[in-house]
Motif scaffolding. Structure first.
Motif, PDB file in Angstrom:
ATOM      1  N   THR A   1       0.833  -1.195   0.000  1.00 31.20           N
ATOM      2  CA  THR A   1       0.000   0.000   0.000  1.00 31.20           C
ATOM      3  C   THR A   1       0.874   1.254   0.000  1.00 31.20           C
ATOM      4  OG1 THR A   1      -0.049   0.057   2.412  1.00 31.20           O
ATOM      5  CG2 THR A   1      -1.815  -1.193   1.299  1.00 31.20           C
ATOM      6  N   TYR A   2       0.231   2.356  -0.288  1.00 29.26           N
ATOM      7  CA  TYR A   2       0.919   3.647  -0.231  1.00 29.26           C
ATOM      8  C   TYR A   2       1.500   3.868   1.166  1.00 29.26           C
ATOM      9  CZ  TYR A   2       1.601   8.665   0.024  1.00 29.26           C
ATOM     10  OH  TYR A   2       2.155   9.897   0.236  1.00 29.26           O
ATOM     11  N   LYS A   3       0.723   3.503   2.193  1.00 32.06           N
ATOM     12  CA  LYS A   3       1.180   3.669   3.579  1.00 32.06           C
ATOM     13  C   LYS A   3       2.452   2.863   3.834  1.00 32.06           C
ATOM     14  CE  LYS A   3      -0.184   2.895   8.403  1.00 32.06           C
ATOM     15  NZ  LYS A   3       1.150   2.488   8.762  1.00 32.06           N
ATOM     16  N   CYS A   4       2.498   1.646   3.333  1.00 32.66           N
ATOM     17  CA  CYS A   4       3.667   0.794   3.529  1.00 32.66           C
ATOM     18  C   CYS A   4       4.903   1.417   2.861  1.00 32.66           C
ATOM     19  CB  CYS A   4       3.394  -0.597   2.962  1.00 32.66           C
ATOM     20  SG  CYS A   4       4.726  -1.760   3.240  1.00 32.66           S
ATOM     21  N   ARG A   5       4.760   1.836   1.622  1.00 35.22           N
ATOM     22  CA  ARG A   5       5.886   2.483   0.915  1.00 35.22           C
ATOM     23  C   ARG A   5       6.321   3.754   1.639  1.00 35.22           C
ATOM     24  NH1 ARG A   5       2.458   1.231  -3.294  1.00 35.22           N
ATOM     25  NH2 ARG A   5       1.925   3.414  -3.642  1.00 35.22           N
ATOM     26  N   LYS A   6       5.331   4.502   2.109  1.00 37.33           N
ATOM     27  CA  LYS A   6       5.610   5.735   2.841  1.00 37.33           C
ATOM     28  C   LYS A   6       6.369   5.437   4.147  1.00 37.33           C
ATOM     29  CE  LYS A   6       3.036   9.503   4.884  1.00 37.33           C
ATOM     30  NZ  LYS A   6       1.704  10.035   5.146  1.00 37.33           N
ATOM     31  N   ASP A   7       5.993   4.345   4.830  1.00 41.15           N
ATOM     32  CA  ASP A   7       6.674   3.958   6.071  1.00 41.15           C
ATOM     33  C   ASP A   7       8.145   3.623   5.816  1.00 41.15           C
ATOM     34  OD1 ASP A   7       4.419   4.374   7.603  1.00 41.15           O
ATOM     35  OD2 ASP A   7       3.893   2.242   7.741  1.00 41.15           O
ATOM     36  N   TYR A   8       8.431   2.889   4.740  1.00 37.16           N
ATOM     37  CA  TYR A   8       9.832   2.581   4.418  1.00 37.16           C
ATOM     38  C   TYR A   8      10.619   3.867   4.145  1.00 37.16           C
ATOM     39  CZ  TYR A   8       8.680  -2.390   3.944  1.00 37.16           C
ATOM     40  OH  TYR A   8       8.286  -3.679   4.174  1.00 37.16           O
ATOM     41  N   LYS A   9      10.014   4.784   3.426  1.00 33.72           N
ATOM     42  CA  LYS A   9      10.689   6.064   3.139  1.00 33.72           C
ATOM     43  C   LYS A   9      10.916   6.853   4.420  1.00 33.72           C
ATOM     44  CE  LYS A   9       9.066   6.479  -1.573  1.00 33.72           C
ATOM     45  NZ  LYS A   9       8.148   7.121  -2.505  1.00 33.72           N
ATOM     46  N   LYS A  10       9.942   6.799   5.319  1.00 35.47           N
ATOM     47  CA  LYS A  10      10.064   7.488   6.608  1.00 35.47           C
ATOM     48  C   LYS A  10      11.231   6.907   7.414  1.00 35.47           C
ATOM     49  CE  LYS A  10       7.282   8.446  10.712  1.00 35.47           C
ATOM     50  NZ  LYS A  10       5.994   8.212  11.372  1.00 35.47           N
ATOM     51  N   VAL A  11      11.334   5.575   7.436  1.00 35.52           N
ATOM     52  CA  VAL A  11      12.455   4.917   8.134  1.00 35.52           C
ATOM     53  C   VAL A  11      13.773   5.368   7.513  1.00 35.52           C
ATOM     54  CG1 VAL A  11      13.612   2.695   8.527  1.00 35.52           C
ATOM     55  CG2 VAL A  11      11.139   2.893   8.894  1.00 35.52           C
ATOM     56  N   TYR A  12      13.828   5.326   6.197  1.00 31.27           N
ATOM     57  CA  TYR A  12      15.067   5.719   5.505  1.00 31.27           C
ATOM     58  C   TYR A  12      15.439   7.166   5.828  1.00 31.27           C
ATOM     59  CZ  TYR A  12      18.490   6.657   1.929  1.00 31.27           C
ATOM     60  OH  TYR A  12      19.646   7.034   1.281  1.00 31.27           O
ATOM     61  N   ASN A  13      14.479   8.066   5.770  1.00 28.60           N
ATOM     62  CA  ASN A  13      14.763   9.478   6.034  1.00 28.60           C
ATOM     63  C   ASN A  13      15.168   9.723   7.486  1.00 28.60           C
ATOM     64  OD1 ASN A  13      14.346  10.332   3.390  1.00 28.60           O
ATOM     65  ND2 ASN A  13      12.148  10.572   3.708  1.00 28.60           N
ATOM     66  N   LYS A  14      14.551   9.021   8.419  1.00 27.19           N
ATOM     67  CA  LYS A  14      14.859   9.219   9.838  1.00 27.19           C
ATOM     68  C   LYS A  14      16.210   8.618  10.216  1.00 27.19           C
ATOM     69  CE  LYS A  14      12.886   8.745  14.446  1.00 27.19           C
ATOM     70  NZ  LYS A  14      11.696   8.359  15.226  1.00 27.19           N
ATOM     71  N   TYR A  15      16.543   7.467   9.613  1.00 30.35           N
ATOM     72  CA  TYR A  15      17.772   6.748   9.987  1.00 30.35           C
ATOM     73  C   TYR A  15      18.719   6.599   8.798  1.00 30.35           C
ATOM     74  CZ  TYR A  15      14.931   5.511  14.032  1.00 30.35           C
ATOM     75  OH  TYR A  15      14.137   5.551  15.150  1.00 30.35           O
ATOM     76  N   ARG A  16      18.792   7.627   7.981  1.00 31.26           N
ATOM     77  CA  ARG A  16      19.549   7.581   6.726  1.00 31.26           C
ATOM     78  C   ARG A  16      20.988   7.112   6.903  1.00 31.26           C
ATOM     79  NH1 ARG A  16      18.529  10.882   1.757  1.00 31.26           N
ATOM     80  NH2 ARG A  16      16.620  11.321   2.885  1.00 31.26           N
TER      81      ARG A  16
END
Length: 168
Positions: free
Chosen positions: A133-148
């Motif tokens: 889902t869009y939410k799932c993809r968004k969550d992965y991006k959020k993880v990446y951005n927070k813990y880059r």
């Protein structure tokens, strides 16, 4: 060393977690093994959370799986390395189908005892649509951005192989 492995179903999270565990000689926890009891029954939520919490008290670990309710934010905070396996849906579908045929009638080591390998319409739809889902993809991006600074984002198997080979 603490490693969190996230990603889509069928991407190879469990295999990669096992490889890291062997490479660094550290314990591995597969969250699917925590989630399920024999015959695909769902374990009690408090019991699942306690199992994961207790496992995370170790100095070193590898944890594979997404499961937000199982201390995901703490896992990510504690992890020295976060791996995100963001492979395309057809690769994951084929990989999961191959896994089914390789393990049909048996329980994989990364699953709870008594949970024989299965591949049904519900799981196929999860791999192809519901788990993307869009939410799932968004969550992965959020993880990446927070813990880059400590996150590795892989979009294909070749990238994973190259990374694992670089560790040797």
């Amino acid at each position: 060393m603490k490693i969190a492995v996230l990603g889509y179903s069928g991407a190879g999270k469990s295999i990669l977690a096992k490889m890291f565990g062997e490479h660094y000689d550290i314990p591995v926890l597969h969250l699917d093994k925590v989630q399920f009891l024999p015959n695909w029954k769902i374990r009690d939520e408090q019991e699942k959370r306690k199992i994961v919490f207790d496992f995370m008290q170790q100095q070193n670990w590898v944890i594979d799986g997404n499961y937000s309710s199982l201390h995901k934010e703490k896992r990510l905070e504690q992890a020295d390395i976060i791996i995100i396996l963001s492979f395309n849906r057809l690769f994951c579908f084929k990989s999961a189908l191959n896994r089914y045929f390789e393990n049909k009638g048996h329980t994989r080591p990364d699953m709870a005892d008594g949970c024989n390998e299965k591949f049904d319409l519900e799981f196929a739809l999860w791999i192809l649509f519901w788990g993307r889902t869009y939410k799932c993809r968004k969550d992965y991006k959020k993880v990446y951005n927070k813990y880059r600074s400590k996150t590795l984002w892989f979009t294909n198997r070749r990238q994973v192989i190259d990374y694992v080979d670089s560790l040797k």
